[in-house]
Design a protein around this motif. Structure first.
Motif, short mmCIF file in Angstrom:
data_model
loop_
_atom_site.label_atom_id
_atom_site.label_comp_id
_atom_site.label_asym_id
_atom_site.label_seq_id
_atom_site.Cartn_x
_atom_site.Cartn_y
_atom_site.Cartn_z
N LEU A 21 -76.81 -14.93 7.44
CA LEU A 21 -77.10 -13.71 6.98
C LEU A 21 -75.41 -12.92 7.03
O LEU A 21 -75.01 -12.46 5.99
CB LEU A 21 -77.78 -12.82 7.87
N LEU A 22 -74.68 -13.18 8.07
CA LEU A 22 -73.35 -12.74 8.25
C LEU A 22 -72.49 -13.21 7.05
O LEU A 22 -71.77 -12.51 6.36
CB LEU A 22 -72.94 -12.90 9.75
N ALA A 23 -72.60 -14.74 6.78
CA ALA A 23 -72.01 -15.32 5.58
C ALA A 23 -72.46 -14.71 4.48
O ALA A 23 -71.42 -14.46 3.41
CB ALA A 23 -72.23 -16.80 5.77
N GLN A 24 -73.75 -14.40 4.07
CA GLN A 24 -74.30 -13.86 2.78
C GLN A 24 -73.54 -12.37 2.62
O GLN A 24 -73.21 -12.12 1.58
CB GLN A 24 -75.77 -13.81 2.86
N LEU A 25 -73.51 -11.80 3.63
CA LEU A 25 -72.88 -10.30 3.70
C LEU A 25 -71.31 -10.38 3.67
O LEU A 25 -70.65 -9.47 3.52
CB LEU A 25 -73.21 -9.44 4.86
N GLU A 26 -70.94 -11.62 3.64
CA GLU A 26 -69.17 -11.85 3.64
C GLU A 26 -68.61 -11.24 4.85
O GLU A 26 -67.56 -10.58 4.72
CB GLU A 26 -68.73 -11.45 2.37
N LEU A 27 -69.21 -11.27 6.15
CA LEU A 27 -68.77 -10.80 7.37
C LEU A 27 -68.43 -11.86 8.34
O LEU A 27 -69.20 -12.72 8.33
CB LEU A 27 -69.96 -9.74 7.99
N GLN A 28 -67.32 -11.80 8.96
CA GLN A 28 -66.83 -12.80 9.81
C GLN A 28 -67.52 -12.27 11.28
O GLN A 28 -67.25 -11.07 11.58
CB GLN A 28 -65.24 -12.97 10.10
N ALA A 29 -68.02 -13.31 11.97
CA ALA A 29 -68.68 -12.98 13.35
C ALA A 29 -67.75 -12.50 14.48
O ALA A 29 -68.24 -11.60 14.92
CB ALA A 29 -69.60 -14.50 13.77
N HIS A 30 -66.38 -12.97 14.34
CA HIS A 30 -65.79 -12.36 15.45
C HIS A 30 -65.46 -11.12 15.07
O HIS A 30 -64.56 -10.13 15.80
CB HIS A 30 -64.44 -13.14 15.57
N HIS A 31 -65.73 -10.30 13.89
CA HIS A 31 -65.20 -8.83 13.62
C HIS A 31 -66.62 -7.95 13.60
O HIS A 31 -66.37 -6.77 13.26
CB HIS A 31 -64.86 -8.72 12.07
N VAL A 32 -67.74 -8.29 14.06
CA VAL A 32 -68.79 -7.26 14.11
C VAL A 32 -69.68 -7.55 15.18
O VAL A 32 -69.29 -8.63 16.13
CB VAL A 32 -69.81 -7.77 12.99
N ALA A 33 -70.21 -6.55 15.61
CA ALA A 33 -71.21 -6.58 16.72
C ALA A 33 -72.74 -6.56 16.18
O ALA A 33 -72.78 -5.63 15.12
CB ALA A 33 -71.01 -5.46 17.67
N VAL A 34 -73.67 -7.24 16.52
CA VAL A 34 -75.07 -7.08 15.77
C VAL A 34 -76.22 -6.79 16.85
O VAL A 34 -76.22 -7.70 18.13
CB VAL A 34 -75.15 -8.56 15.18
N GLU A 35 -76.89 -5.98 16.54
CA GLU A 35 -78.05 -5.70 17.33
C GLU A 35 -79.16 -5.84 16.47
O GLU A 35 -79.28 -5.51 15.64
CB GLU A 35 -77.99 -4.12 17.79
N ILE A 36 -80.16 -6.64 16.95
CA ILE A 36 -81.45 -7.03 16.52
C ILE A 36 -82.51 -6.51 17.26
O ILE A 36 -82.64 -6.65 18.37
CB ILE A 36 -81.73 -8.53 16.15
N ASN A 37 -83.42 -5.50 16.68
CA ASN A 37 -84.49 -4.76 17.44
C ASN A 37 -84.15 -4.15 18.69
O ASN A 37 -84.66 -4.36 19.84
CB ASN A 37 -85.69 -5.80 17.48
N MET A 38 -82.97 -3.72 18.49
CA MET A 38 -82.29 -2.71 19.62
C MET A 38 -81.91 -3.81 20.84
O MET A 38 -81.74 -3.36 21.90
CB MET A 38 -83.26 -1.87 20.33
N GLU A 39 -81.56 -4.90 20.45
CA GLU A 39 -80.94 -5.99 21.58
C GLU A 39 -79.72 -6.38 21.08
O GLU A 39 -79.75 -7.05 19.88
CB GLU A 39 -81.96 -6.92 22.16
N LEU A 40 -78.58 -6.57 21.54
CA LEU A 40 -77.38 -6.95 21.36
C LEU A 40 -77.32 -8.51 21.38
O LEU A 40 -78.10 -8.97 22.17
CB LEU A 40 -76.20 -6.85 22.07
N VAL A 41 -77.18 -9.18 20.12
CA VAL A 41 -77.00 -10.67 19.90
C VAL A 41 -75.51 -11.18 20.17
O VAL A 41 -74.67 -10.75 19.71
CB VAL A 41 -77.51 -11.05 18.83
N PRO A 42 -75.33 -11.88 21.33
CA PRO A 42 -73.92 -12.40 21.51
C PRO A 42 -73.52 -13.18 20.57
O PRO A 42 -74.61 -14.06 19.88
CB PRO A 42 -74.10 -13.20 23.00
#
Length: 66
Positions: A21-42
């Motif tokens: 998904l991050l690749a599809q959004l053209e986002l680099q993982a080391h530049h984002v923080a992602v929370e899924i269903n209110m839980e941070l995903v390392p």
């Protein structure tokens, strides 16, 4: 399947990973923080974390500067 990214509905293929998904959004993982269903995903789990129908993601882009 349908997920929500920052409040907007988005269609992703069944079995898609967070990294895909991050690749599809053209986002680099080391530049984002992602929370899924209110839980941070390392970052170390992005490649293997599979998205599920109805997931609610908050993606925050990190910005540097001074």
């Amino acid at each position: 399947m349908q997920i929500f990214v920052n409040g907007r509905q988005r269609t992703v293929p069944e079995g898609a990973t967070l990294a895909q998904l991050l690749a599809q959004l053209e986002l680099q993982a080391h530049h984002v923080a992602v929370e899924i269903n209110m839980e941070l995903v390392p970052r170390a789990q992005h490649e293997r974390h599979r998205l599920a129908d109805g997931d609610r993601l908050e993606v925050v882009t990190l910005v540097g500067g001074g």
